[in-house]
Scaffold this motif. Structure first.
Motif, PDB file in Angstrom:
ATOM      1  N   PRO A 147       0.685  -1.220   0.019  1.00 38.80           N
ATOM      2  CA  PRO A 147       0.076   0.023   0.001  1.00 38.80           C
ATOM      3  C   PRO A 147       1.022   1.158  -0.053  1.00 38.80           C
ATOM      4  O   PRO A 147       0.458   2.269  -0.706  1.00 38.80           O
ATOM      5  CB  PRO A 147      -0.750  -0.002   1.171  1.00 38.80           C
ATOM      6  N   LEU A 148       1.846   1.211   0.673  1.00 33.87           N
ATOM      7  CA  LEU A 148       2.672   2.638   0.838  1.00 33.87           C
ATOM      8  C   LEU A 148       3.129   3.011  -0.630  1.00 33.87           C
ATOM      9  O   LEU A 148       3.033   4.015  -1.085  1.00 33.87           O
ATOM     10  CB  LEU A 148       3.969   2.581   1.590  1.00 33.87           C
ATOM     11  N   GLN A 149       3.707   1.938  -1.117  1.00 38.48           N
ATOM     12  CA  GLN A 149       4.149   2.423  -2.690  1.00 38.48           C
ATOM     13  C   GLN A 149       3.233   2.547  -3.874  1.00 38.48           C
ATOM     14  O   GLN A 149       3.421   3.461  -4.710  1.00 38.48           O
ATOM     15  CB  GLN A 149       5.166   1.229  -3.205  1.00 38.48           C
ATOM     16  N   ARG A 150       2.033   2.106  -3.495  1.00 41.06           N
ATOM     17  CA  ARG A 150       0.829   2.022  -4.450  1.00 41.06           C
ATOM     18  C   ARG A 150       0.306   3.390  -4.180  1.00 41.06           C
ATOM     19  O   ARG A 150      -0.543   4.370  -5.258  1.00 41.06           O
ATOM     20  CB  ARG A 150      -0.231   1.131  -4.082  1.00 41.06           C
ATOM     21  N   TRP A 211       6.595  13.072   4.388  1.00 41.84           N
ATOM     22  CA  TRP A 211       6.610  12.104   3.275  1.00 41.84           C
ATOM     23  C   TRP A 211       6.458  12.687   1.921  1.00 41.84           C
ATOM     24  O   TRP A 211       7.189  12.065   0.938  1.00 41.84           O
ATOM     25  CB  TRP A 211       5.315  10.988   3.625  1.00 41.84           C
ATOM     26  N   TRP A 212       5.569  13.733   1.938  1.00 42.99           N
ATOM     27  CA  TRP A 212       5.747  14.606   0.861  1.00 42.99           C
ATOM     28  C   TRP A 212       6.865  15.085   0.194  1.00 42.99           C
ATOM     29  O   TRP A 212       6.987  15.448  -0.890  1.00 42.99           O
ATOM     30  CB  TRP A 212       4.391  15.754   0.865  1.00 42.99           C
ATOM     31  N   GLU A 240      -4.543  15.155  -4.519  1.00 42.85           N
ATOM     32  CA  GLU A 240      -5.158  13.464  -4.583  1.00 42.85           C
ATOM     33  C   GLU A 240      -4.044  12.938  -3.410  1.00 42.85           C
ATOM     34  O   GLU A 240      -4.665  11.924  -2.793  1.00 42.85           O
ATOM     35  CB  GLU A 240      -5.012  12.969  -5.824  1.00 42.85           C
ATOM     36  N   TYR A 241      -2.936  13.414  -3.215  1.00 41.09           N
ATOM     37  CA  TYR A 241      -2.085  12.978  -2.155  1.00 41.09           C
ATOM     38  C   TYR A 241      -2.804  13.051  -0.875  1.00 41.09           C
ATOM     39  O   TYR A 241      -2.870  11.855  -0.002  1.00 41.09           O
ATOM     40  CB  TYR A 241      -0.704  13.592  -2.135  1.00 41.09           C
ATOM     41  N   ASP A 242      -3.227  14.214  -0.528  1.00 38.86           N
ATOM     42  CA  ASP A 242      -4.168  14.639   0.666  1.00 38.86           C
ATOM     43  C   ASP A 242      -5.168  13.617   0.753  1.00 38.86           C
ATOM     44  O   ASP A 242      -5.342  13.128   1.999  1.00 38.86           O
ATOM     45  CB  ASP A 242      -4.298  16.036   0.615  1.00 38.86           C
ATOM     46  N   ARG A 243      -5.980  13.524  -0.046  1.00 41.52           N
ATOM     47  CA  ARG A 243      -7.404  12.694  -0.190  1.00 41.52           C
ATOM     48  C   ARG A 243      -7.121  11.301  -0.115  1.00 41.52           C
ATOM     49  O   ARG A 243      -7.501  10.639   1.110  1.00 41.52           O
ATOM     50  CB  ARG A 243      -8.017  13.061  -1.522  1.00 41.52           C
ATOM     51  N   LEU A 244      -5.953  10.842  -0.669  1.00 40.88           N
ATOM     52  CA  LEU A 244      -5.662   9.392  -0.647  1.00 40.88           C
ATOM     53  C   LEU A 244      -4.954   8.838   0.743  1.00 40.88           C
ATOM     54  O   LEU A 244      -5.235   7.733   1.329  1.00 40.88           O
ATOM     55  CB  LEU A 244      -5.296   9.042  -1.740  1.00 40.88           C
ATOM     56  N   SER A 245      -4.103   9.858   0.994  1.00 42.64           N
ATOM     57  CA  SER A 245      -3.419   9.453   2.388  1.00 42.64           C
ATOM     58  C   SER A 245      -4.328   9.587   3.745  1.00 42.64           C
ATOM     59  O   SER A 245      -3.968   9.277   4.719  1.00 42.64           O
ATOM     60  CB  SER A 245      -2.420  10.532   2.527  1.00 42.64           C
ATOM     61  N   ALA A 256       0.318   6.091   8.785  1.00 41.82           N
ATOM     62  CA  ALA A 256       0.655   4.751   9.177  1.00 41.82           C
ATOM     63  C   ALA A 256       0.508   4.075   7.876  1.00 41.82           C
ATOM     64  O   ALA A 256      -0.689   3.862   7.731  1.00 41.82           O
ATOM     65  CB  ALA A 256      -0.205   4.122  10.578  1.00 41.82           C
ATOM     66  N   LEU A 257       1.601   3.702   7.316  1.00 38.05           N
ATOM     67  CA  LEU A 257       1.660   3.207   5.804  1.00 38.05           C
ATOM     68  C   LEU A 257       2.094   1.928   5.611  1.00 38.05           C
ATOM     69  O   LEU A 257       3.129   1.641   6.156  1.00 38.05           O
ATOM     70  CB  LEU A 257       2.358   4.219   4.900  1.00 38.05           C
ATOM     71  N   PRO A 258       1.375   0.750   5.369  1.00 42.50           N
ATOM     72  CA  PRO A 258       1.742  -0.587   5.488  1.00 42.50           C
ATOM     73  C   PRO A 258       2.534  -0.564   4.374  1.00 42.50           C
ATOM     74  O   PRO A 258       2.430  -0.302   3.362  1.00 42.50           O
ATOM     75  CB  PRO A 258       0.545  -1.476   5.256  1.00 42.50           C
TER      76      PRO A 258
END
Length: 269
Positions: A147-150, A211-212, A240-245, A256-258
């Motif tokens: 998920p983190l890389q996706r 992370w950004w 989109e980064y803000d929305r998805l993260s 918390a990114l798996p």
């Protein structure tokens, strides 16, 4: 045709501080497992190939190892000297190392084979500098992506930002499956024995702005897209980064990114 290795090195130039803030913290996680796989203990002569900001080198020094750390980028080496002041730090790049054959007890390469045009040639060079009975251990990112890389690819797709068609790609005959079996096969093909492969998993905890910071500084493919994109596309990508993260945001505002890595090792002789 764009040279793969030259392109990779150009993408890291001047970005050591941003890497340390963002991807460096992610890549630090497997350090101890990597050193265990290479049987790094007190007194061992270790080469940390592609040391980056020196995280693995510092961990090896804490074990009492004698460490030589190399990297292609001068900025990374400056960071490594601060992180691992007891290491001998040198500028060098795979697949050519400035060391005689068989001088190290162990070699590690933490997320380095991801960034070379010929992983088999790079691994052969790592094997060359290890004494008989010594071990090499490497990490790479797996595919399919966790998920983190996706997250980055999903943000790019949702923002409608086109991926450049001029990026250099690994030649198919030089690539390998980014799976446990694929990495083990690469190690075995290099003549290593007692080959082992595993998939460590963890959750990467990070501040959303940290992370950004990596892509915003031009690191990774999404960083290259960010550099090339017009203002409107940049705005969409950040939105989109803000929305998805947000799906990974914790009560304290952190993410918390798996994620996961592939860890492979083998013995010389």
């Amino acid at each position: 045709m764009i040279d793969f290795d030259a392109h990779e090195r150009s993408r890291w130039a001047g970005r050591a501080a941003a890497y340390r803030r963002s991807f460096g913290r992610l890549c630090a996680y497997p350090a101890e497992a990597l050193l265990d796989a290479a049987a790094v203990t007190a007194g061992r002569r270790l080469l940390d190939a592609g040391t980056g900001t020196g995280t693995v080198a510092a961990a090896a020094l804490a074990r009492g190892a004698r460490v030589v750390a190399v990297d292609a980028d001068a900025g990374m080496l400056a960071e490594a000297r601060r992180t691992a002041p007891g290491a001998r730090v040198q500028q060098a790049a795979l697949p050519r190392l400035p060391h005689p054959a068989g001088v190290f007890d162990a070699v590690v390469a933490n997320f380095v084979l991801n960034h070379v045009a010929d992983p088999a040639a790079a691994l052969a060079e790592l094997r060359r500098v290890i004494r008989p009975g010594g071990r090499v251990a490497v990490t790479v990112w797996p595919s399919p992506h966790p998920p983190l890389q996706r997250l980055w690819g999903e943000a790019v797709a949702a923002a409608g930002v086109p991926v450049p068609t001029d990026l250099p790609r690994l030649a198919p005959e030089r690539d390998f499956p980014r799976t446990e079996a694929g990495l083990a096969g690469l190690l075995a093909a290099a003549g290593l024995t007692d080959v082992r492969a595993a998939t460590p998993t963890w959750t990467h905890h990070t501040d959303p702005e940290d992370w950004w910071a990596g892509p915003a500084a031009g690191i990774s493919t999404v960083g290259l897209l960010w550099e090339r994109a017009p203002a409107a596309a940049r705005q969409r990508l950040r939105q989109e980064y803000d929305r998805l993260s947000a799906a990974y945001r914790q009560a304290d505002g952190s993410l918390a990114l798996p994620t996961a890595a592939l860890l492979g090792s083998g013995r010389v002789g």
